[in-house]
Design a protein around this motif. Structure first.
Motif, PDB file in Angstrom:
ATOM      1  N   SER A 199      -9.761   0.706  -1.010  1.00  0.00           N
ATOM      2  CA  SER A 199     -10.427  -0.547  -0.868  1.00  0.00           C
ATOM      3  C   SER A 199      -9.555  -1.698  -0.320  1.00  0.00           C
ATOM      4  O   SER A 199     -10.048  -2.765  -0.055  1.00  0.00           O
ATOM      5  CB  SER A 199     -11.013  -1.193  -2.154  1.00  0.00           C
ATOM      6  OG  SER A 199      -9.994  -1.438  -3.229  1.00  0.00           O
ATOM      7  N   GLN A 200      -8.238  -1.427  -0.009  1.00  0.00           N
ATOM      8  CA  GLN A 200      -7.349  -2.576   0.445  1.00  0.00           C
ATOM      9  C   GLN A 200      -7.519  -2.464   1.864  1.00  0.00           C
ATOM     10  O   GLN A 200      -7.477  -1.599   2.494  1.00  0.00           O
ATOM     11  CB  GLN A 200      -5.834  -2.015   0.129  1.00  0.00           C
ATOM     12  CG  GLN A 200      -5.532  -1.978  -1.318  1.00  0.00           C
ATOM     13  CD  GLN A 200      -5.522  -3.268  -1.935  1.00  0.00           C
ATOM     14  OE1 GLN A 200      -5.091  -4.196  -1.305  1.00  0.00           O
ATOM     15  NE2 GLN A 200      -6.175  -3.475  -2.969  1.00  0.00           N
TER      16      GLN A 200
ATOM     17  N   GLN B 132      -7.908   4.878  -6.095  1.00  0.00           N
ATOM     18  CA  GLN B 132      -9.235   4.056  -6.017  1.00  0.00           C
ATOM     19  C   GLN B 132      -9.366   2.844  -5.530  1.00  0.00           C
ATOM     20  O   GLN B 132      -9.776   2.328  -4.483  1.00  0.00           O
ATOM     21  CB  GLN B 132     -10.095   4.211  -7.148  1.00  0.00           C
ATOM     22  CG  GLN B 132     -11.679   3.672  -6.890  1.00  0.00           C
ATOM     23  CD  GLN B 132     -12.138   5.049  -6.081  1.00  0.00           C
ATOM     24  OE1 GLN B 132     -12.190   6.175  -6.411  1.00  0.00           O
ATOM     25  NE2 GLN B 132     -12.817   4.519  -5.089  1.00  0.00           N
ATOM     26  N   ASP B 133      -8.055   1.979  -6.077  1.00  0.00           N
ATOM     27  CA  ASP B 133      -7.723   0.550  -5.562  1.00  0.00           C
ATOM     28  C   ASP B 133      -7.187   0.477  -4.031  1.00  0.00           C
ATOM     29  O   ASP B 133      -7.566  -0.170  -3.300  1.00  0.00           O
ATOM     30  CB  ASP B 133      -6.760  -0.008  -6.609  1.00  0.00           C
ATOM     31  CG  ASP B 133      -6.543  -1.675  -6.135  1.00  0.00           C
ATOM     32  OD1 ASP B 133      -7.858  -2.098  -5.716  1.00  0.00           O
ATOM     33  OD2 ASP B 133      -5.668  -2.063  -6.283  1.00  0.00           O
TER      34      ASP B 133
ATOM     35  N   LYS C  70      -5.538   6.001   3.424  1.00  0.00           N
ATOM     36  CA  LYS C  70      -6.602   6.052   2.811  1.00  0.00           C
ATOM     37  C   LYS C  70      -7.008   7.681   2.766  1.00  0.00           C
ATOM     38  O   LYS C  70      -7.624   7.977   1.806  1.00  0.00           O
ATOM     39  CB  LYS C  70      -7.766   5.174   3.568  1.00  0.00           C
ATOM     40  CG  LYS C  70      -7.651   3.917   3.118  1.00  0.00           C
ATOM     41  CD  LYS C  70      -8.542   2.983   3.863  1.00  0.00           C
ATOM     42  CE  LYS C  70      -8.427   1.343   3.728  1.00  0.00           C
ATOM     43  NZ  LYS C  70      -9.490   0.617   4.246  1.00  0.00           N
TER      44      LYS C  70
ATOM     45  N   MET D 157       1.831   1.648  -3.472  1.00  0.00           N
ATOM     46  CA  MET D 157       0.315   2.158  -4.013  1.00  0.00           C
ATOM     47  C   MET D 157       0.104   3.692  -3.919  1.00  0.00           C
ATOM     48  O   MET D 157      -0.050   4.633  -4.860  1.00  0.00           O
ATOM     49  CB  MET D 157      -0.899   1.525  -3.731  1.00  0.00           C
ATOM     50  CG  MET D 157      -0.797   0.141  -4.171  1.00  0.00           C
ATOM     51  SD  MET D 157      -2.244  -0.902  -3.348  1.00  0.00           S
ATOM     52  CE  MET D 157      -3.567  -0.218  -4.422  1.00  0.00           C
TER      53      MET D 157
ATOM     54  N   THR E   1       0.963  -1.407   0.153  1.00  0.00           N
ATOM     55  CA  THR E   1       0.006   0.019  -0.034  1.00  0.00           C
ATOM     56  C   THR E   1       0.907   1.298   0.017  1.00  0.00           C
ATOM     57  O   THR E   1       0.561   2.121  -0.649  1.00  0.00           O
ATOM     58  CB  THR E   1      -0.945  -0.213   1.364  1.00  0.00           C
ATOM     59  OG1 THR E   1      -0.106  -0.108   2.433  1.00  0.00           O
ATOM     60  CG2 THR E   1      -2.118  -1.142   1.031  1.00  0.00           C
TER      61      THR E   1
ATOM     62  N   PRO F 168      -6.855   5.240 -10.819  1.00  0.00           N
ATOM     63  CA  PRO F 168      -7.318   3.657 -10.630  1.00  0.00           C
ATOM     64  C   PRO F 168      -6.506   3.227  -9.237  1.00  0.00           C
ATOM     65  O   PRO F 168      -6.808   2.433  -8.575  1.00  0.00           O
ATOM     66  CB  PRO F 168      -7.159   3.014 -11.820  1.00  0.00           C
ATOM     67  CG  PRO F 168      -6.441   3.987 -12.799  1.00  0.00           C
ATOM     68  CD  PRO F 168      -6.711   5.130 -12.182  1.00  0.00           C
ATOM     69  N   ILE F 169      -5.148   3.794  -9.150  1.00  0.00           N
ATOM     70  CA  ILE F 169      -4.135   3.475  -8.107  1.00  0.00           C
ATOM     71  C   ILE F 169      -4.933   3.857  -6.942  1.00  0.00           C
ATOM     72  O   ILE F 169      -4.986   2.983  -5.928  1.00  0.00           O
ATOM     73  CB  ILE F 169      -2.715   3.687  -8.394  1.00  0.00           C
ATOM     74  CG1 ILE F 169      -2.206   3.222  -9.573  1.00  0.00           C
ATOM     75  CG2 ILE F 169      -2.023   3.597  -7.166  1.00  0.00           C
ATOM     76  CD1 ILE F 169      -0.903   3.848 -10.138  1.00  0.00           C
TER      77      ILE F 169
END
Length: 144
Positions: free
Chosen positions: A69-70, A65-66, A78, A44, A41, A62-63
């Motif tokens: 949700s981790q 956003q993904d 976050k 990310m 993370t 998209p990175i």
């Protein structure tokens, strides 16, 4: 001669380790701590922010956003991801103004849900596009 070769190899290895530490920005100058490994993370969030800073919002979104949700992402990661998602939504040229503002507002709200003390730097808060949206979200009573 063998001893000389060992010294040269050792010097090369040291240079690689120190060079890698600088190039990967894993050295914390303030604490003297060296971190050789990062969590997925962390990679990310760093990649998402890097793409954002490079102006490649379609790669950053998209990175980020993904990341939110981790399960193993920290609250701080976050919150940071939601902040940059808000910025991206606010300036997205592909959506209508109303949708952009709603998505931006929603991302800021999610950041506040995770961290009620979430704030922007003065420069970020003063941005002409997302600054007013952030201010409205921040000043909205939380019981609504």
């Amino acid at each position: 001669m063998l001893e000389s070769s060992k010294n040269i190899i050792l010097l090369g290895v040291c240079a690689l380790v120190l060079g890698g530490c600088v190039s990967l920005q894993n050295c914390s100058e303030s604490s003297g701590e060296v971190r050789l490994l990062r969590t997925p993370t962390e990679f990310m969030i760093n990649n998402g922010i890097k793409y954002y800073e490079d102006g490649d919002y379609s790669a950053a979104q998209p990175i980020l956003q993904d990341l939110v949700s981790q399960k193993d992402a920290t609250k701080a990661e976050k919150v940071l991801a939601y902040k940059y998602l808000a910025f991206i939504h606010c300036i997205s040229p592909t959506e209508s103004k109303e949708l952009r503002e709603k998505m931006c507002r929603d991302s800021f709200k999610k950041a506040f849900e995770l961290n009620p003390n979430f704030d922007l730097s003065p420069a970020e808060a003063g941005h002409p596009v997302w600054g007013p949206i952030f201010s409205r979200v921040k000043n909205t009573p939380k019981n609504k």
